[in-house]
Motif scaffolding. Structure first.
Motif, PDB file in Angstrom:
ATOM      1  N   GLU A   7       0.830  -1.209   0.000  1.00  0.00           N
ATOM      2  CA  GLU A   7       0.000   0.000   0.000  1.00  0.00           C
ATOM      3  C   GLU A   7       0.862   1.256   0.000  1.00  0.00           C
ATOM      4  OE1 GLU A   7      -3.982  -1.593   2.321  1.00  0.00           O
ATOM      5  OE2 GLU A   7      -2.188  -1.103   3.487  1.00  0.00           O
ATOM      6  N   ARG A  28      -3.621   0.487  -6.809  1.00  0.00           N
ATOM      7  CA  ARG A  28      -3.976  -0.054  -5.490  1.00  0.00           C
ATOM      8  C   ARG A  28      -3.184  -1.333  -5.229  1.00  0.00           C
ATOM      9  NH1 ARG A  28      -7.597  -0.851  -9.125  1.00  0.00           N
ATOM     10  NH2 ARG A  28      -8.448  -2.885  -9.576  1.00  0.00           N
ATOM     11  N   ASP A  30      -3.196  -5.174  -4.061  1.00  0.00           N
ATOM     12  CA  ASP A  30      -4.020  -6.372  -3.913  1.00  0.00           C
ATOM     13  C   ASP A  30      -3.352  -7.229  -2.846  1.00  0.00           C
ATOM     14  OD1 ASP A  30      -5.392  -8.746  -4.019  1.00  0.00           O
ATOM     15  OD2 ASP A  30      -4.867  -9.205  -6.101  1.00  0.00           O
ATOM     16  N   SER A  32      -4.712  -9.946  -1.343  1.00  0.00           N
ATOM     17  CA  SER A  32      -5.416 -11.214  -1.162  1.00  0.00           C
ATOM     18  C   SER A  32      -4.467 -12.337  -0.737  1.00  0.00           C
ATOM     19  CB  SER A  32      -6.181 -11.600  -2.428  1.00  0.00           C
ATOM     20  OG  SER A  32      -5.300 -11.679  -3.535  1.00  0.00           O
ATOM     21  N   GLN A  38       0.404  -7.664  -4.646  1.00  0.00           N
ATOM     22  CA  GLN A  38       0.519  -7.203  -6.033  1.00  0.00           C
ATOM     23  C   GLN A  38       0.015  -5.774  -6.140  1.00  0.00           C
ATOM     24  OE1 GLN A  38       1.619  -9.311  -8.640  1.00  0.00           O
ATOM     25  NE2 GLN A  38       2.113 -10.718  -7.006  1.00  0.00           N
ATOM     26  N   GLU A  40      -2.016  -3.296  -8.493  1.00  0.00           N
ATOM     27  CA  GLU A  40      -2.966  -3.352  -9.599  1.00  0.00           C
ATOM     28  C   GLU A  40      -3.127  -1.954 -10.158  1.00  0.00           C
ATOM     29  OE1 GLU A  40      -6.622  -5.025  -8.265  1.00  0.00           O
ATOM     30  OE2 GLU A  40      -5.795  -7.044  -8.142  1.00  0.00           O
TER      31      GLU A  40
END
Length: 74
Positions: A7, A28, A30, A32, A38, A40
């Motif tokens: 982030e 942004r 990711d 998950s 990652q 994005e």
């Protein structure tokens, strides 16, 4: 809540480009998979895409140099 490294990178990229008058509409992190975060990116103009590739390559070089330096000290 503290921002994750991914982030912080996304925020830094937005800030770096904004300082040069380039708006990245959608960057942004990711999260998950916490082990493999990652970045994005949404749709960006072609010229911005080339600039982004240049900046990401520079960041990649800096990270690699930082890791080498950490390994030598460790």
């Amino acid at each position: 809540m503290n921002a994750t490294p991914a982030e912080r990178v996304a925020e830094t990229l937005r800030d770096d480009f904004a300082a040069h008058g380039v708006r990245l509409p959608d960057v942004r992190a990711d999260l998950s998979d916490p082990r493999q975060p990652q970045l994005e990116l949404g749709t960006i103009p072609l010229g911005t895409g080339f600039a982004l590739l240049r900046v990401l390559t520079d960041y990649q070089r800096l990270l690699k140099a930082e890791r080498v330096g950490l390994n030598r000290r460790g």
